[in-house]
Design a protein around this motif. Sequence first.
Motif, mmCIF file in Angstrom:
data_model
loop_
_atom_site.group_PDB
_atom_site.id
_atom_site.type_symbol
_atom_site.label_atom_id
_atom_site.label_comp_id
_atom_site.label_asym_id
_atom_site.label_seq_id
_atom_site.Cartn_x
_atom_site.Cartn_y
_atom_site.Cartn_z
ATOM 1 N N ALA A 4 -2.840 -2.789 -3.394
ATOM 2 C CA ALA A 4 -2.639 -4.225 -3.175
ATOM 3 C C ALA A 4 -3.952 -4.998 -3.240
ATOM 4 O O ALA A 4 -3.981 -6.189 -2.958
ATOM 5 N N LYS A 82 2.918 -0.790 -1.275
ATOM 6 C CA LYS A 82 1.583 -1.076 -1.797
ATOM 7 C C LYS A 82 1.102 -0.040 -2.795
ATOM 8 O O LYS A 82 -0.029 -0.116 -3.266
ATOM 9 N N GLN A 153 6.109 -6.741 5.605
ATOM 10 C CA GLN A 153 6.729 -5.609 4.921
ATOM 11 C C GLN A 153 8.184 -5.437 5.344
ATOM 12 O O GLN A 153 9.036 -5.104 4.517
ATOM 13 N N PRO A 169 2.877 -6.442 -3.813
ATOM 14 C CA PRO A 169 2.209 -5.520 -2.906
ATOM 15 C C PRO A 169 1.249 -6.164 -1.910
ATOM 16 O O PRO A 169 1.090 -5.677 -0.806
#
Length: 187
Positions: A4, A82, A153, A169
């Motif tokens: 990410a 990620k 997330q 991500p």
Amino acid sequence: KLGADELNYASDIDVMFVADGADQTVLERAARRVMELSRGSFRVDANLRPQGRDGPLVRTADSYDAYWQRWAEPWEFQALLKAAPVAGDEQLAAEFDALRVERLWGRAFSADDLRSLRQMKARVEAEVSRKGLTELEVKRGRGGIRDVEFSIQLLQLVHGHLDPAIRVPGTLPALAELSAAGYVDSD
């Protein structure tokens, strides 16, 4: 965090090694050498791989996929948010990434998945509290980096199977997309 582009002072680099199924001994030796060289500049960790330290260091893309289909825990999908190929054979990387995307977004995130992640988060918070670091630790303390990432997330996992726009991500880009889609207030 590497996938990410979010490495920070407290980050380690979690790695997963994917190979085409050649000689496992040679592949493991090569992967260990990559980790050894990388550790000269970064903290490198391969324990997020399936079965952690007990699992093979190197797997085929199909082996990862079989694991994700049968045994993966919700937190493992959270970690895959990620994940990104960073080196090696481009065709193999694309195959692995396609399988990752399919397993990550091809299913609804269930109430059991949510309970599992909340329990895991509670265990981490209890550990930080036991050490007396709840108000002091920037990464795992109350309101720290992990709280922010976890919230973002979780929203991605819950809504991402139906909303491709939030499948990004990075934490800040994901927050921007979640805000634009109305999942969080822009304020």
